[in-house]
Design a protein around this motif. Structure first.
Motif, PDB file in Angstrom:
ATOM      1  N   SER A   1      14.596  61.862  59.676  1.00  0.00           N
ATOM      2  CA  SER A   1      15.238  60.581  59.472  1.00  0.00           C
ATOM      3  C   SER A   1      14.053  59.620  59.816  1.00  0.00           C
ATOM      4  N   VAL A   2      13.240  59.276  59.369  1.00  0.00           N
ATOM      5  CA  VAL A   2      12.335  58.269  59.753  1.00  0.00           C
ATOM      6  C   VAL A   2      12.171  57.273  58.554  1.00  0.00           C
ATOM      7  N   SER A   3      12.271  56.078  59.058  1.00  0.00           N
ATOM      8  CA  SER A   3      12.273  55.022  58.145  1.00  0.00           C
ATOM      9  C   SER A   3      10.754  54.451  57.916  1.00  0.00           C
ATOM     10  N   GLY A   4      10.712  53.621  56.890  1.00  0.00           N
ATOM     11  CA  GLY A   4       9.706  52.828  56.811  1.00  0.00           C
ATOM     12  C   GLY A   4       8.367  53.552  55.668  1.00  0.00           C
ATOM     13  N   PHE A   5       9.002  54.751  55.020  1.00  0.00           N
ATOM     14  CA  PHE A   5       7.998  55.371  54.370  1.00  0.00           C
ATOM     15  C   PHE A   5       8.484  55.321  52.616  1.00  0.00           C
ATOM     16  N   LYS A   6       9.998  55.513  52.467  1.00  0.00           N
ATOM     17  CA  LYS A   6      10.571  55.285  51.157  1.00  0.00           C
ATOM     18  C   LYS A   6      10.744  53.773  50.960  1.00  0.00           C
ATOM     19  N   LEU A   7      10.894  53.192  49.811  1.00  0.00           N
ATOM     20  CA  LEU A   7      11.097  51.907  49.355  1.00  0.00           C
ATOM     21  C   LEU A   7      12.427  51.565  49.993  1.00  0.00           C
ATOM     22  N   ASN A   8      12.561  50.418  50.471  1.00  0.00           N
ATOM     23  CA  ASN A   8      13.774  49.984  50.986  1.00  0.00           C
ATOM     24  C   ASN A   8      15.020  49.807  50.061  1.00  0.00           C
ATOM     25  N   ASN A   9      14.647  49.672  48.696  1.00  0.00           N
ATOM     26  CA  ASN A   9      15.540  49.378  47.551  1.00  0.00           C
ATOM     27  C   ASN A   9      15.187  50.444  46.732  1.00  0.00           C
ATOM     28  N   SER A  10      15.128  51.902  47.000  1.00  0.00           N
ATOM     29  CA  SER A  10      14.688  52.846  46.192  1.00  0.00           C
ATOM     30  C   SER A  10      15.846  53.367  45.210  1.00  0.00           C
ATOM     31  N   GLN A  11      17.133  52.932  45.530  1.00  0.00           N
ATOM     32  CA  GLN A  11      18.109  53.271  44.606  1.00  0.00           C
ATOM     33  C   GLN A  11      18.149  52.137  43.521  1.00  0.00           C
ATOM     34  N   GLU A  12      17.709  50.925  43.751  1.00  0.00           N
ATOM     35  CA  GLU A  12      17.560  49.961  42.562  1.00  0.00           C
ATOM     36  C   GLU A  12      16.573  50.111  41.709  1.00  0.00           C
ATOM     37  N   THR A  13      15.395  50.576  42.543  1.00  0.00           N
ATOM     38  CA  THR A  13      14.123  50.823  41.754  1.00  0.00           C
ATOM     39  C   THR A  13      14.524  51.970  40.904  1.00  0.00           C
ATOM     40  N   MET A  14      15.167  53.005  41.401  1.00  0.00           N
ATOM     41  CA  MET A  14      15.253  54.585  40.330  1.00  0.00           C
ATOM     42  C   MET A  14      16.116  53.946  39.088  1.00  0.00           C
ATOM     43  N   LYS A  15      17.259  52.902  39.530  1.00  0.00           N
ATOM     44  CA  LYS A  15      18.123  52.720  38.298  1.00  0.00           C
ATOM     45  C   LYS A  15      17.051  51.887  37.355  1.00  0.00           C
ATOM     46  N   THR A  16      16.124  51.285  37.614  1.00  0.00           N
ATOM     47  CA  THR A  16      15.249  50.575  36.723  1.00  0.00           C
ATOM     48  C   THR A  16      14.221  51.649  35.933  1.00  0.00           C
ATOM     49  N   MET A  17      13.808  52.450  36.831  1.00  0.00           N
ATOM     50  CA  MET A  17      12.967  53.679  36.438  1.00  0.00           C
ATOM     51  C   MET A  17      13.777  54.444  35.109  1.00  0.00           C
TER      52      MET A  17
ATOM     53  N   TYR B   1       4.783  37.072  62.362  1.00  0.00           N
ATOM     54  CA  TYR B   1       5.316  38.522  63.242  1.00  0.00           C
ATOM     55  C   TYR B   1       4.239  38.885  64.531  1.00  0.00           C
ATOM     56  N   GLY B   2       2.880  38.754  64.187  1.00  0.00           N
ATOM     57  CA  GLY B   2       1.949  39.194  65.010  1.00  0.00           C
ATOM     58  C   GLY B   2       1.525  40.690  64.986  1.00  0.00           C
ATOM     59  N   PHE B   3       2.183  41.620  63.704  1.00  0.00           N
ATOM     60  CA  PHE B   3       1.995  42.728  63.422  1.00  0.00           C
ATOM     61  C   PHE B   3       2.133  43.124  62.027  1.00  0.00           C
ATOM     62  N   PRO B   4       1.788  43.872  61.394  1.00  0.00           N
ATOM     63  CA  PRO B   4       1.887  44.042  59.751  1.00  0.00           C
ATOM     64  C   PRO B   4       3.270  44.987  59.674  1.00  0.00           C
ATOM     65  N   GLN B   5       4.020  44.544  58.607  1.00  0.00           N
ATOM     66  CA  GLN B   5       5.164  45.300  58.103  1.00  0.00           C
ATOM     67  C   GLN B   5       4.864  46.380  57.726  1.00  0.00           C
ATOM     68  N   THR B   6       5.525  47.429  57.853  1.00  0.00           N
ATOM     69  CA  THR B   6       5.155  48.581  57.224  1.00  0.00           C
ATOM     70  C   THR B   6       5.980  49.090  56.173  1.00  0.00           C
ATOM     71  N   ASP B   7       7.341  48.690  56.441  1.00  0.00           N
ATOM     72  CA  ASP B   7       8.213  49.266  54.934  1.00  0.00           C
ATOM     73  C   ASP B   7       7.876  48.642  53.775  1.00  0.00           C
ATOM     74  N   GLY B   8       8.409  48.889  52.802  1.00  0.00           N
ATOM     75  CA  GLY B   8       7.928  48.364  51.463  1.00  0.00           C
ATOM     76  C   GLY B   8       9.450  48.219  50.346  1.00  0.00           C
ATOM     77  N   ARG B   9       9.326  47.331  49.522  1.00  0.00           N
ATOM     78  CA  ARG B   9      10.172  46.931  48.555  1.00  0.00           C
ATOM     79  C   ARG B   9       9.628  46.524  47.262  1.00  0.00           C
ATOM     80  N   ILE B  10      10.376  46.805  46.159  1.00  0.00           N
ATOM     81  CA  ILE B  10      10.072  45.929  44.892  1.00  0.00           C
ATOM     82  C   ILE B  10      11.140  44.952  44.568  1.00  0.00           C
ATOM     83  N   LEU B  11      10.579  43.560  44.614  1.00  0.00           N
ATOM     84  CA  LEU B  11      11.660  42.265  44.339  1.00  0.00           C
ATOM     85  C   LEU B  11      12.210  42.473  43.016  1.00  0.00           C
ATOM     86  N   PRO B  12      13.440  42.064  42.959  1.00  0.00           N
ATOM     87  CA  PRO B  12      14.435  41.959  41.751  1.00  0.00           C
ATOM     88  C   PRO B  12      13.721  41.458  40.754  1.00  0.00           C
TER      89      PRO B  12
END
Length: 467
Positions: free
Chosen positions: A265-281, A219-230
């Protein structure tokens, strides 16, 4: 080719500026019988432990001072940034190390963005400091953030130029930070830098690598958003079973946020898959997350809810500790009681002044660091507001009044104490001028900072679920 790369970097910088502007203007149960309070007390006593104190810090953004000469390029970079006090990066980390050595918490958690932009020498120098912490008797557990790995923005600053600096890979990270969690892990995720470790009697840490860095170089730049893989979520299930065998409790740590910490309404801070992560938690009985990334101090929770069986589920808390690199340079001082499973959290500012006095430092900024840091952050906030208002139709005196509100509110907001001063701030003429604006980012940001959740953002007392 070079022009294409420069355009990608320019686009990435614009995206990063937009994200930071939004702020700087800112267990799986195994069927085991429940354990009685008396039995828990006996087991805790057998392990030789009463309540345990520990600290969490995040977004240290450490920059090796050998990478900057204080020149024009560095000053321009700092002044155009998001409030990080990079000129005193080394002194700030030395102060944290000193305070840990003096107060001796059981362990210290660093939840990502360890370095400014993943510079190899910054990582190496930071690891040396963390080794001193462990030599003083405090264990250290770290995870990376979105700035730390494969970061093509790693730079040094010489005169009026930024110069490419060496960055580290995940393999380098594993070697550098092996002693700070990875080698002590009871289990390590196969596809990320996540690991599971016993930090104290009856207390386990799920250290989750939520950052995305595999494509940073392309990309040439650091990706700022986050996720937890399945597959990592599935691995978390297995970890909770390990804790359940010992009737332990778990604190989950990640760099990105599980819950929203701003109404903007700003993206990039909360996990992209926060709902799936919350279900696991929820499924695994995990009810406390320690995060960072957003740089401000905020405690969010889900509130009580009912599951599919109609049973009441307790709140899940997400404590976003403010960035160590940004005023008021806070960490979270925490305790865990292995008998009651009670956790307490209180924000505390690192004592730079105490470190400076103890080490014979004569720099007046360090000897009066609290005032210096707050004044610096307030001026930066005011300047950004004035820049945003430059083309508005407000008079010069009105703009100044509005910038004063921005400065005062932003200082309190990042510290997590805005609610304590809302009546005073809302009575200021500049606040009413902001409220009179018809939309716009800045006005929306002011309004979001002035919201009162009705609960503390700097302290918490809660009970961890038993696995």
């Amino acid at each position: 080719m070079k022009g294409s790369i420069e355009r990608r970097i320019t686009s990435a910088l614009a995206l990063s500026t937009l994200l930071t502007a939004a702020i700087i203007l800112g267990g799986c149960k195994d069927g085991s019988p429940s354990q009685s309070h008396d039995t828990a007390a006996v087991e805790a006593e057998a392990e030789g432990s009463g309540p345990v104190s520990f600290w969490v810090a995040t977004d240290t953004h450490y920059l090796d001072n050998d990478l900057e000469d204080g020149g024009e390029a560095f000053q321009t970079y700092v002044n155009g940034g998001d409030g990080k006090i990079l000129p005193y990066s080394n002194e700030l980390m030395e102060s944290l190390v000193y305070e840990v050595q003096q107060k001796k918490p059981k362990f210290l958690i660093l939840s990502g963005d360890l370095t400014n932009n993943g510079e190899a020498s910054s990582h190496k120098k930071l690891a040396e400091k963390l080794k001193r912490v462990e030599e003083a008797g405090t264990d250290v557990y770290v995870i990376p953030g979105n700035h730390d790995l494969n970061n093509p923005w790693a730079r040094s600053f010489k005169g009026d130029k930024q110069v490419l600096a060496e960055h580290i890979t995940p393999s380098d990270y594993t070697s550098l930070y092996a002693d700070f969690g990875l080698d002590e892990a009871l289990s390590r995720d196969k596809i990320s830098l996540s690991y599971f470790v016993k930090a104290a009697p009856k207390l386990y840490l799920l250290m989750i690598d939520s950052s995305q860095y595999a494509k940073n170089e392309s990309y040439g730049f650091p990706q700022t958003d986050g996720r937890i893989l399945p597959s990592t979520l599935s691995w978390m299930d297995e970890c909770t079973k390990l804790a359940a065998e010992q009737h332990g409790s778990i604190i989950t740590v990640m760099h990105h946020n599980l819950l929203s910490h701003t109404s903007m309404s700003v993206s990039g801070f909360k996990l992209n898959n926060s709902q799936e992560t919350m279900k696991t938690m929820r499924k695994d009985g995990l009810n406390l997350v320690l995060s960072g990334h957003i740089h401000m101090q905020d405690i969010a929770h889900t509130g009580d809810s009912r599951n599919s069986d109609g049973l009441t589920e307790s709140p899940v808390y997400d404590i976003a500790t403010s960035a160590m690199a940004v005023n008021p340079h806070q960490y979270g001082a925490m305790t865990f009681n292995p008998v009651s499973r009670e956790v307490t959290y209180n924000s505390a500012s690192v004592d730079v002044e105490g470190w400076a006095k103890a080490n014979g430092i004569t720099d007046p900024n360090l000897l009066n660091f609290k005032k210096y840091a707050e004044d610096t952050f307030a001026i930066q906030s005011s300047d950004k507001a004035m820049s945003r208002l430059q083309d508005s139709t407000f008079s010069a005196s009105d703009k100044k009044s509005m910038a004063e509100v921005m400065a005062k509110l932003n200082v309190k907001y990042f510290a997590g104490t805005a609610a304590d001063s809302l009546d005073e701030i809302k009575a200021m003429p500049g606040y009413k001028l902001w409220a009179s604006m018809d939309g716009g980012f800045m006005s929306g940001y002011i309004q979001s900072m002035a919201e009162d959740s009705g609960s503390s953002n700097v302290s918490l007392k809660m009970i961890l679920n038993k696995q």
